[in-house]
Scaffold this active site. Structure first.
Site, PDB file in Angstrom:
ATOM      1  N   ARG A 286      29.013  34.975  55.274  1.00  9.19           N
ATOM      2  CA  ARG A 286      30.453  34.757  55.391  1.00  9.19           C
ATOM      3  C   ARG A 286      30.770  34.336  56.814  1.00  9.19           C
ATOM      4  O   ARG A 286      31.398  35.059  57.569  1.00  9.19           O
ATOM      5  CB  ARG A 286      31.184  36.028  54.994  1.00  9.19           C
TER       6      ARG A 286
ATOM      7  N   GLN B  70      31.706  28.262  54.967  1.00 11.08           N
ATOM      8  CA  GLN B  70      32.846  28.466  54.061  1.00 11.08           C
ATOM      9  C   GLN B  70      32.843  27.493  52.885  1.00 11.08           C
ATOM     10  O   GLN B  70      33.136  27.872  51.755  1.00 11.08           O
ATOM     11  CB  GLN B  70      34.159  28.334  54.834  1.00 11.08           C
TER      12      GLN B  70
ATOM     13  N   ASP C 227      30.541  28.594  50.014  1.00 11.74           N
ATOM     14  CA  ASP C 227      30.692  29.977  49.575  1.00 11.74           C
ATOM     15  C   ASP C 227      31.061  30.052  48.091  1.00 11.74           C
ATOM     16  O   ASP C 227      32.228  29.955  47.716  1.00 11.74           O
ATOM     17  CB  ASP C 227      31.768  30.636  50.450  1.00 11.74           C
TER      18      ASP C 227
ATOM     19  N   SER D 198      33.467  32.864  46.846  1.00 15.10           N
ATOM     20  CA  SER D 198      34.888  32.586  47.076  1.00 15.10           C
ATOM     21  C   SER D 198      35.417  31.565  46.083  1.00 15.10           C
ATOM     22  O   SER D 198      36.482  31.761  45.493  1.00 15.10           O
ATOM     23  CB  SER D 198      35.114  32.037  48.483  1.00 15.10           C
TER      24      SER D 198
ATOM     25  N   TYR E 144      32.877  42.852  54.484  1.00 18.79           N
ATOM     26  CA  TYR E 144      32.952  43.545  53.205  1.00 18.79           C
ATOM     27  C   TYR E 144      33.419  44.993  53.401  1.00 18.79           C
ATOM     28  O   TYR E 144      33.446  45.500  54.524  1.00 18.79           O
ATOM     29  CB  TYR E 144      31.572  43.569  52.536  1.00 18.79           C
TER      30      TYR E 144
END
Ligand code: NAD
Length: 379
Positions: free
Chosen positions: A122, A127, A130, A133, A230
């Protein structure tokens, strides 16, 4: 030239690992893209659309796989698929690495280079790769849409000549990517939304979406986020206090969306049978943590059950129910990941094994499982 294979997923999986858009971009990078006929059909990507984008359609999966450098999948490929690749060939997929360890070991033994997209670090550079996500965002959206359809009342407040229809009350538990989209979607539908999480950073995010934040905000809460972003597993004492708070809040809720997860662990139990029994008949619970055991005690994986008039959905693949979007975004995640390992000038594979993203996602190489979180405890 780098040869890339894409084959159909198992029955029940609607998504596909390549879109016509990413096929075009991979072809432009000098790759040969071989798609097994019909692989994109459940995401409405036709063979013709792939061909127009520069891919080749293989009549059978075996033809697409034979001697390929890279296999792109949504879920785990079969050992047969992997062994058809070039020796040491690359697999990029959501390998679900914490489940069916024996199956994962068998794939590793084939000598393939396995990348598990769920392990994407992360970090901002990653990004666009990901997958958790991109898929969780759609799952959060679909959960609210499904819940609104199952709920036999209206979502927004309506003031009519015949009387006022009250706004539905939606409670979102776990405000990560899925939870944030669930809040935003429920707000757009006009519901009164509240949300809870153990990470302090979520408090402001919830407020900025126009929802009410509810949580036990003690010292443990202040320390609940790991460096990776997290949640940490919470203590028994915290979970007890949290349960008391939830028990009083849940009674008035019409729709509850639960998304709470802790990487590599069973989902935290947040809703007990007693709490469900305190809810109004007609209420709906969407448990997005069903795959990891569920946030609700009564959740049955991949089923919708009814308990005392409260319906509880444990659907496992909500993103797969918006397959066109889910596949497009997942394919884009894979494309940006592959761009890391393809030498554009020479049009060959060039993997930098020291890259944080490569190291972070590499599960197996040369016949061995290499990912640190998959090593025996204490190793
Ligand atoms: P996740 O799916 O692991 O968990 C969902 C949510 O459940 C999290 O917000 C977590 O805090 C919450 N949760 C865990 N235990 C709980 C409990 N007992 N009670 C209530 N809630 C509980 O999370 P995610 O959606 O993958 O997001 C995790 C974090 O990563 C977030 O901070 C997110 O913004 C961040 N993120 C960063 C990037 C990036 O920088 N590339 C990309 C995506 C997400």
């Amino acid at each position: 030239m780098v040869a890339i294979a894409v084959t159909p997923e198992e029955a029940g999986e609607t998504r596909v690992a390549l879109s016509p858009e990413t096929a075009r971009k991979l072809a432009a990078l000098g790759c040969t893209v071989r798609v097994a006929s019909g692989a994109g059909a459940r995401s409405r990507f036709s063979d013709a659309a792939y061909t127009a984008a520069g891919a080749t359609i293989a009549a059978q999966p075996a033809e697409a796989l034979a001697g390929a450098d890279i296999l792109l999948k949504v879920g785990r490929p079969s050992p047969e698929e992997v062994s058809a690749l070039k020796p040491g060939g690359i697999v990029a997929a959501m390998l679900n690495p914490f489940d069916d360890r024996a199956g994962l070991d068998a794939l590793a033994r084939s000598g393939a280079t396995l990348f598990s997209m769920e392990f994407m670090p992360r970090i901002s550079r990653a990004q666009s790769m990901d997958v958790l996500s991109s898929q969780a965002n759609l799952a959060g959206y679909k959960a609210v849409i499904d819940a609104a359809a199952m709920f036999e009342q209206a979502m927004p407040m309506m003031m009519t000549a015949a009387g006022t229809v009250p706004a539905a009350r939606v409670f979102v538990m776990g405000v990560g990517v899925a939870g944030l989209q669930a809040i935003a979607t429920a707000r757009r539908l006009g519901a009164i939304v509240s949300a809870t999480d153990v990470r302090p950073a979520t408090k402001e995010q919830v407020a900025s979406l126009g929802a009410k934040f509810i949580a036990v905000e003690d010292e443990e809460f202040k320390q609940a986020q790991t460096a990776a972003g997290y949640a940490k597993p919470m203590s028994e004492a915290y979970l007890k206090q949290q349960a008391e708070l939830i028990a009083s809040h849940i009674k008035g809720q019409d729709i509850v969306i639960t998304t709470a997860l802790i990487p590599g662990r069973p989902a935290p139990r947040l809703l007990s049978r007693t709490m469900v029994e305190s809810m109004k008949p007609g209420a709906v619970i969407m448990d997005l943590a069903a795959e990891r055991g569920g946030n609700c005690e009564l959740t049955a994986p991949d089923q919708i059950i009814e308990h005392n008039g409260v319906r509880i959905s444990g659907k496992l693949n909500l993103a797969g129910e918006v397959p066109v979007n889910a596949s497009s975004l997942y394919a884009k995640n894979l494309l940006t990941f592959l761009e890391l390992m393809i030498d554009k000038k020479e049009q060959t594979l060039k993997v930098n094994w020291d890259d944080e993203i490569i190291k972070g996602t590499l599960v197996a190489k040369d016949g061995k499982i290499v990912h640190p979180s998959l090593q025996p405890k204490g190793a």
